[in-house]
Design a protein around this motif. Sequence first.
Motif, PDB file in Angstrom:
ATOM      1  N   MET A   1       0.809  -1.193  -0.080  1.00 36.79           N
ATOM      2  CA  MET A   1       0.060   0.123   0.191  1.00 36.79           C
ATOM      3  C   MET A   1       0.749   1.379  -0.036  1.00 36.79           C
ATOM      4  O   MET A   1       0.495   2.066  -0.661  1.00 36.79           O
ATOM      5  CB  MET A   1      -1.038  -0.028   1.202  1.00 36.79           C
ATOM      6  N   ILE A   2       1.777   1.228   0.839  1.00 31.82           N
ATOM      7  CA  ILE A   2       2.805   2.409   0.908  1.00 31.82           C
ATOM      8  C   ILE A   2       3.483   2.581  -0.226  1.00 31.82           C
ATOM      9  O   ILE A   2       3.831   3.599  -1.057  1.00 31.82           O
ATOM     10  CB  ILE A   2       3.698   2.267   1.968  1.00 31.82           C
ATOM     11  N   ALA A   3       3.894   1.621  -1.022  1.00 28.96           N
ATOM     12  CA  ALA A   3       4.522   1.511  -2.423  1.00 28.96           C
ATOM     13  C   ALA A   3       3.636   2.187  -3.367  1.00 28.96           C
ATOM     14  O   ALA A   3       4.264   2.851  -4.405  1.00 28.96           O
ATOM     15  CB  ALA A   3       5.206   0.085  -2.561  1.00 28.96           C
ATOM     16  N   ALA A   4       2.326   1.660  -3.386  1.00 32.44           N
ATOM     17  CA  ALA A   4       1.397   2.152  -4.323  1.00 32.44           C
ATOM     18  C   ALA A   4       1.190   3.687  -4.147  1.00 32.44           C
ATOM     19  O   ALA A   4       1.246   4.480  -5.325  1.00 32.44           O
ATOM     20  CB  ALA A   4       0.190   1.423  -4.144  1.00 32.44           C
ATOM     21  N   ASN A   5       0.983   4.145  -2.951  1.00 29.36           N
ATOM     22  CA  ASN A   5       1.076   5.509  -2.656  1.00 29.36           C
ATOM     23  C   ASN A   5       2.168   6.480  -3.345  1.00 29.36           C
ATOM     24  O   ASN A   5       2.069   7.434  -3.794  1.00 29.36           O
ATOM     25  CB  ASN A   5       0.744   5.859  -1.143  1.00 29.36           C
TER      26      ASN A   5
ATOM     27  N   TYR B   1       4.228   5.516  -5.398  1.00 24.55           N
ATOM     28  CA  TYR B   1       4.464   5.586  -7.352  1.00 24.55           C
ATOM     29  C   TYR B   1       3.070   6.575  -7.526  1.00 24.55           C
ATOM     30  O   TYR B   1       3.744   7.283  -8.450  1.00 24.55           O
ATOM     31  CB  TYR B   1       4.044   4.031  -7.437  1.00 24.55           C
ATOM     32  N   ALA B   2       2.164   6.601  -6.687  1.00 23.55           N
ATOM     33  CA  ALA B   2       1.124   7.590  -7.188  1.00 23.55           C
ATOM     34  C   ALA B   2       1.630   9.180  -7.187  1.00 23.55           C
ATOM     35  O   ALA B   2       1.177   9.802  -7.929  1.00 23.55           O
ATOM     36  CB  ALA B   2      -0.216   7.258  -6.587  1.00 23.55           C
ATOM     37  N   GLY B   3       2.211   9.218  -6.034  1.00 27.71           N
ATOM     38  CA  GLY B   3       2.827  10.560  -5.818  1.00 27.71           C
ATOM     39  C   GLY B   3       3.759  11.029  -6.748  1.00 27.71           C
ATOM     40  O   GLY B   3       3.830  12.109  -7.327  1.00 27.71           O
ATOM     41  N   GLN B   4       4.644  10.081  -7.120  1.00 30.60           N
ATOM     42  CA  GLN B   4       5.517  10.265  -8.129  1.00 30.60           C
ATOM     43  C   GLN B   4       5.032  10.112  -9.564  1.00 30.60           C
ATOM     44  O   GLN B   4       5.604  11.328 -10.203  1.00 30.60           O
ATOM     45  CB  GLN B   4       6.612   9.071  -8.130  1.00 30.60           C
ATOM     46  N   PHE B   5       3.848   9.532  -9.846  1.00 31.55           N
ATOM     47  CA  PHE B   5       3.465   9.817 -10.975  1.00 31.55           C
ATOM     48  C   PHE B   5       2.954  11.150 -11.175  1.00 31.55           C
ATOM     49  O   PHE B   5       2.827  12.010 -12.444  1.00 31.55           O
ATOM     50  CB  PHE B   5       2.216   8.853 -11.377  1.00 31.55           C
TER      51      PHE B   5
ATOM     52  N   MET C   1      18.759  13.529  -9.437  1.00 37.28           N
ATOM     53  CA  MET C   1      19.363  13.321  -8.173  1.00 37.28           C
ATOM     54  C   MET C   1      18.390  12.561  -7.301  1.00 37.28           C
ATOM     55  O   MET C   1      18.608  12.322  -6.130  1.00 37.28           O
ATOM     56  CB  MET C   1      19.566  14.770  -7.720  1.00 37.28           C
ATOM     57  N   PHE C   2      17.107  12.109  -7.806  1.00 37.30           N
ATOM     58  CA  PHE C   2      16.306  11.338  -7.243  1.00 37.30           C
ATOM     59  C   PHE C   2      16.035   9.904  -7.769  1.00 37.30           C
ATOM     60  O   PHE C   2      16.426   9.858  -8.895  1.00 37.30           O
ATOM     61  CB  PHE C   2      14.978  11.945  -6.883  1.00 37.30           C
ATOM     62  N   ASN C   3      15.380   9.120  -7.083  1.00 39.61           N
ATOM     63  CA  ASN C   3      14.972   7.786  -7.812  1.00 39.61           C
ATOM     64  C   ASN C   3      13.697   7.701  -8.400  1.00 39.61           C
ATOM     65  O   ASN C   3      12.852   7.405  -7.900  1.00 39.61           O
ATOM     66  CB  ASN C   3      15.173   6.662  -6.896  1.00 39.61           C
ATOM     67  N   THR C   4      13.681   8.335  -9.502  1.00 34.87           N
ATOM     68  CA  THR C   4      12.621   8.485 -10.479  1.00 34.87           C
ATOM     69  C   THR C   4      12.443   7.248 -11.364  1.00 34.87           C
ATOM     70  O   THR C   4      13.403   6.666 -11.848  1.00 34.87           O
ATOM     71  CB  THR C   4      12.338   9.818 -11.111  1.00 34.87           C
ATOM     72  N   ASP C   5      11.177   7.001 -11.793  1.00 36.25           N
ATOM     73  CA  ASP C   5      11.037   5.970 -12.830  1.00 36.25           C
ATOM     74  C   ASP C   5      11.560   6.593 -14.372  1.00 36.25           C
ATOM     75  O   ASP C   5      10.831   7.451 -14.875  1.00 36.25           O
ATOM     76  CB  ASP C   5       9.626   5.359 -12.711  1.00 36.25           C
ATOM     77  N   LEU C   6      12.623   6.102 -14.634  1.00 41.21           N
ATOM     78  CA  LEU C   6      13.071   6.699 -15.782  1.00 41.21           C
ATOM     79  C   LEU C   6      12.228   6.640 -17.006  1.00 41.21           C
ATOM     80  O   LEU C   6      12.008   7.633 -17.790  1.00 41.21           O
ATOM     81  CB  LEU C   6      14.378   6.032 -16.189  1.00 41.21           C
TER      82      LEU C   6
END
Length: 186
Positions: A1-5, A7-11, A131-136
């Motif tokens: 659940m935390i990982a999904a949140n 990812y949604a925040g990053q999206f 500089m962050f871990n974003t989905d390339l």
Amino acid sequence: MIAANAYAGQFLTILFMAIALGMDAFSLGIGIGLKGIRLRDILILSSVIALFHILMPLAGMFTGGYMSSLLGDVTVLAAGGLLILLGGHMIYSSFRGDAVPSFNHRTLWGVLVFSLSVSIDSFSVGVSLGMFNTDLLMTVMMFGIFGGLMSVMGLLLGRRVSHNLGEYGEACGGMVLLAFGVMFLL
């Protein structure tokens, strides 16, 4: 659940950044569209802009990733500062007026210069995101899609409306980047 949140925040963050960077293509597209542009030229120009909106942040992300490994925790502050400077510059540029010299957008050189000028901000944002871990893949695809779509919309709209809206579009894009820079610093 935390990982999904997360990812949604990053999206959502990447989505808003893609829209903000697309505003630059939109606003400059209006200016070119006002000069009169054929549909074939709109397709070519927006395709090259989309490609540049993929390549420039990709190069920036690799540069930012390298800087992150050197600087560590300072990179969040550097990324926030970079976004603030970039957003401020976009806002300032929107109020400068017609300081950009005219060129022929139908030539290869004109297409490349226009695409590079619209996409150079994507490189800077890519440095910050690197500089962050974003989905390339998600990041560069969204930047490319929105860069291309917003340029098409600006070029088409430029055929029909006044030049003033383009200035406001770039200022709005700058405000979004400025806001994200402030969020990184807080």
